[in-house]
Design an enzyme around this catalytic site. Sequence first.
Site: not given
Length: 691
Positions: A261, A300
């Site tokens: 990720e 994020c």
Amino acid sequence: MASAAPRRLESYVYGAWTAGKGDGLPLLDAGTGETVALIDSKGLDFAEVLHYGRTVAGPKLRAMSFHERAAMLKALGLALMEKKEEFYAESFRTGATRADGWVDIEGGIGTMLTFASKGRRELPNTRILTDGNVEPLSKDNSFSAQHIYAPLQGVAVHINAFNFPIWGMLEKISPTLLAGVPAVVKPASQTAYLTELMVRRIIETGLLPEGALQLISGSVGDLLDHVTGQDVVTFTGSAWTGRKLKAHPAVIANSVRFTMEADSLNASILGPDATPGTPEFDLFVKEVAREMTVKAGQKCTAIRRVIAPRDHVDALVKALGDMLGKTALGLPDDETTRMGPLASLHQRTEVRERIQDLLSDAEIVAGNPDNVRVASGDAERGAFLNPILLYADDPFGAFKIHDVEAFGPVSTVLPYDSIEEAVELARLGKGSLVSSVFTDDPKVAEEVVIGVAPFHGRVLVGNRRSAKTSTGHGSPLAGLVHGGPGRAGGGEEMGGMRGVKHYMQRTAVQGTPRLLSAVTGRWIEGADVQHGEHPFRKSLAELKIGDQLMTAKRQVTLDDVEHFAHFTGDTFYAHMDEAAAKANPFFDDRVAHGYLIASFAAGLFVEPNPGPVLANYGVDNMRFLTPVYFGDTVQVRLTCKEINPRENANHGEVRWDCQVTNQKGEIVAQYDVLTMVAKIWPPAQTQEAAE
Ligand code: NDP
């Protein structure tokens, strides 16, 4: 924030807290610049860390059932929640305000508790999972196949980012442990002191089998050289590091599962209908401002690209500029602070440099990266930065905006002239974790979601109706997939029980039904059966998989159908009108109701007296396969298919295979009957056993 001597972080490896042998890298308080802790992992035997997890904890975790592991996570989550204030106090030092800390600390523990509760409700109380239906591979039922999931026999190495030192660990170890796999956590150095504190509290509870959780404070050294095909590596952080680790020779050579990720230039779209003055416009402004300022934009999932109709850009920039301008920047533990500092001075330098990159394609319309205004704290010693809003007038030529992640309170407004353009701009992020659209127009919602879904792991549609209940653009949830394609790393985490399977191997098992049934603990067609006492007379202590009842037969008559139709009101023509039924392509004559057959089946298989079967709570996969005409005779075969004793309860769930056939042996109806059954019967004994 009282200053104390910096503590030396330790790693929890091979059963002991172990300090590194180096001098230790100082980790600084984000708000004050004071040294919080020293970190290093020199001298650790990283191969032994993996070996210890695999050999000491793996067998113990795999010996537990899903429900036992879920109960363990629940107890752990509750124990950690009791200590949350200690974590909040330490969290301030990372730059997180109380509200930011809530996302990390209670959001993280809440994620663990959600996995615990979903694990108990959605997984069977077994040690492996079945996947899909049995695939019959022979006409006589002597050879079939069943897909199963079994826990991997390695460890999961979780390499985490600095921005969520607690949530980042807990959202990963919860599905890992639930699957039965030990974890090794390596937090990002900058905020590792908070992770280390929580791991200390976790180990102190004694709730996890020894070795189920190890912690590396500092570099992972040569650990990746030793990963095997039974291990999993997950990574959250920069795309650069992620790609490097994914290409590690041992990861490639051993086909190690690698979940990444990384950067994500998440977009949020203001729908063309969401003009200034509409609730959607106001919600959009609030959402963008919130995403820019929560955790100082170091999320994020934060909104990096703000896509808006060109006609409304001025109003949007004005509204956002006003709101961001009022955001009080200051020390995280100051109650008036609305946004804290970035995690480190290094991070501030990094974000300022990335803003310079963005400026080649955009102009600043709110904020000044070089002039920091703080309400509390020292603007230079603390890593403070006010929110910066940019605007790019030529969004399709603004390559940097679609390419550079400034990991801080920074977003860029991009104008669009048609909804197709808005979708195309969102896609230019080349794959993101999340995207959102604010609209009250179903057509806009449809076009945007279908257009952007292949490029995103999650899409949120916001409008006035969900304003109060929406969990927001930026919140990954335990039950939903978190991860995105392409530039976002191509990984997938959580997603409820889907996430548990990331730590298990799916295997197609072929064999004779009797042996397949022994492997899966589930009765399947063709496996052994036992006849005897009515299975509804048996408690869980006596009931066995394969216990079977063949019922008496019952003829279905015209009177039955007439009675049922008028009694229930179901006078559908296929049951009532001969000519209409005959004209129907599926029937030769009037047919009995499927629900009448199911009711007769229940009448045939129940044992009416009080007994261990406590309740029927539903049926699964009900299919009516052959029409039943007047004069047909039905019979039921009921077989105990799956037994799930519930942890900490006096009962469990039993699934029964229910097959209804007619006088020709054709299957008329097939379904699973779901019941709750007492562990011990009669209840007096249950009481004694409990005592
Ligand atoms: P890094 O990629 O440098 O670090 C992420 C994790 O990887 C940390 O735990 C780090 O440990 C570890 N790591 C670094 N190098 C190695 C290595 N060679 N072997 C094994 N592990 C390694 O990211 P940062 O945390 O420094 O953040 C940098 C940038 O990444 C941010 O500015 C932001 O742009 C982006 N980022 C993006 C996130 C997202 O999800 N979109 C999340 C976080 C960051 P250590 O800290 O000890 O070096």
